[in-house]
Write an enzyme that holds these catalytic residues in place. Structure first.
Site, PDB file in Angstrom:
ATOM      1  N   HIS A  38       0.842  -1.210   0.000  1.00  0.00           N
ATOM      2  CA  HIS A  38       0.000   0.000   0.000  1.00  0.00           C
ATOM      3  C   HIS A  38       0.876   1.259   0.000  1.00  0.00           C
ATOM      4  CE1 HIS A  38      -2.801  -2.795   2.351  1.00  0.00           C
ATOM      5  NE2 HIS A  38      -3.512  -2.482   1.283  1.00  0.00           N
ATOM      6  N   GLY A 148      -2.613  -2.053  -6.831  1.00  0.00           N
ATOM      7  CA  GLY A 148      -1.496  -2.988  -6.930  1.00  0.00           C
ATOM      8  C   GLY A 148      -1.748  -4.053  -7.978  1.00  0.00           C
ATOM      9  N   LYS A 150      -0.743  -6.949  -7.619  1.00  0.00           N
ATOM     10  CA  LYS A 150      -0.943  -8.186  -6.855  1.00  0.00           C
ATOM     11  C   LYS A 150      -2.371  -8.727  -7.098  1.00  0.00           C
ATOM     12  CE  LYS A 150      -1.679 -10.620  -2.893  1.00  0.00           C
ATOM     13  NZ  LYS A 150      -3.103 -10.424  -2.830  1.00  0.00           N
ATOM     14  N   VAL A 177       4.659  -5.766  -4.218  1.00  0.00           N
ATOM     15  CA  VAL A 177       5.777  -5.694  -3.261  1.00  0.00           C
ATOM     16  C   VAL A 177       5.817  -7.024  -2.519  1.00  0.00           C
ATOM     17  CG1 VAL A 177       6.714  -4.453  -1.264  1.00  0.00           C
ATOM     18  CG2 VAL A 177       5.552  -3.196  -3.085  1.00  0.00           C
ATOM     19  N   SER A 186       0.266  -8.904   1.568  1.00  0.00           N
ATOM     20  CA  SER A 186      -1.195  -8.853   1.605  1.00  0.00           C
ATOM     21  C   SER A 186      -1.614  -8.695   3.060  1.00  0.00           C
ATOM     22  CB  SER A 186      -1.771 -10.162   1.051  1.00  0.00           C
ATOM     23  OG  SER A 186      -3.124 -10.304   1.440  1.00  0.00           O
TER      24      SER A 186
END
Ligand code: PAF
Length: 286
Positions: A38, A148, A150, A177, A186
């Site tokens: 974040h 993100g 992700k 990241v 996460s």
């Protein structure tokens, strides 16, 4: 000093004034329990925008009955300090009644992109995400909004929603990241026991080995899926949900990996309580 704002009207006042001065607004939507992933979004927004607003809202619309809405990790005091240190100007932390004063009768759904992978496992999830992100765009009026990679399918859904609904916002995808051993950061990693945490990097291992196979000449989508499946299946604790090979732009599953194609490899597996997601990109060599 960072401003913490709970109401839509106060946030609009601050961001209207920013725009009236000719300033650009960057938006970083989150559900809180902030980690370095974040904070990298906030950092990028700080580089590119005059006023950065991060939002913290655990959005009930994107959780199905029986999912972890009530248990979702929360720590507003810590999040405040981290957001401020990262350079955030405004932290928007609305209550549920501020965001949804009446039961919602309007829902934003992004057809087809929401149907497979995460959408198959969580059929109502992306409508909840698209609806709250559309609402946050309408509230904050950002020039740029940061998400993100992700959650790669979420990023594709948000991009398409913003484009289909003509929101005047650039949706910016930022790299995942990772922890030192490859595990994608996460908020839900906090659910992992020590033993599960030790096994969790298997997702990233499966993805990087499969990407290396594509770079070394593998051209069969089925073979790449099978390789990722076998790597994850070798860890007894990991219960694979899917291993996919898709076109990075359309998210269409690919059978043949054509030279020059931009491909995304994605896996999801349940490891004890949490479902972990991860993905990497690879360009098929010419
Ligand atoms: O990725 C998340 O944290 C959430 O899905 C988002 C984008 C903040 C919407 O609630």
């Amino acid at each position: 000093m960072m401003q913490v704002i709970q109401t839509i009207s106060e946030l609009r006042g601050v961001l209207d004034a920013t725009r009236a001065r000719g300033g650009t607004v960057g938006l970083v939507p989150t559900m809180g329990y902030l980690h370095d992933g974040h904070l990298s979004l906030v950092g990028r927004a700080v580089e590119e925008c005059d006023v950065v607003t991060a939002t913290i809202f655990v959005n009930p619309l994107q959780f199905a009955a029986g999912e972890d809405l009530d248990a979702y990790p929360r720590d507003l005091e810590r999040d405040r300090a981290l957001a401020e240190r990262a350079g955030c100007d405004v932290l928007f932390t609305p209550s549920q009644t501020e965001m949804y004063p009446e039961p919602m009768r309007t829902e934003v759904t992004v057809a087809s992109l929401s149907a497979h992978m995460e959408g198959a496992a969580r059929p109502t999830h992306f409508a909840g995400v698209a609806t709250v992100v559309a609402k946050l765009f309408a509230i904050a009026g950002p020039c740029r909004a940061y998400f993100g990679e992700k959650d790669f399918q979420q990023l594709a859904v948000v991009r398409r929603m913003a484009s289909d609904l003509s929101f005047p916002v650039a949706v910016v995808g930022c790299p995942t990241v990772r922890e030192a051993d490859g595990l994608a950061m996460s908020s839900r990693n906090v659910y992992l026991t020590d033993d599960e945490r030790a096994v969790a990097p298997v997702l990233h291992r499966a993805l990087t080995a499969a990407a290396a196979a594509v770079e070394a000449g593998e051209r069969s989508g089925a073979a790449v899926r099978a390789q990722m499946t076998a790597t994850v299946a070798a860890e007894q604790r990991a219960d694979l949900d899917y291993a996919e090979v898709v076109d990075a732009a359309t998210l269409e599953p690919l059978d043949e990996l054509r030279p020059g194609a931009t491909v995304r490899l994605l896996v999801a597996a349940r490891l004890g309580r949490p479902r972990l997601l991860d993905n990497v990109g690879v360009t098929v060599p010419e």
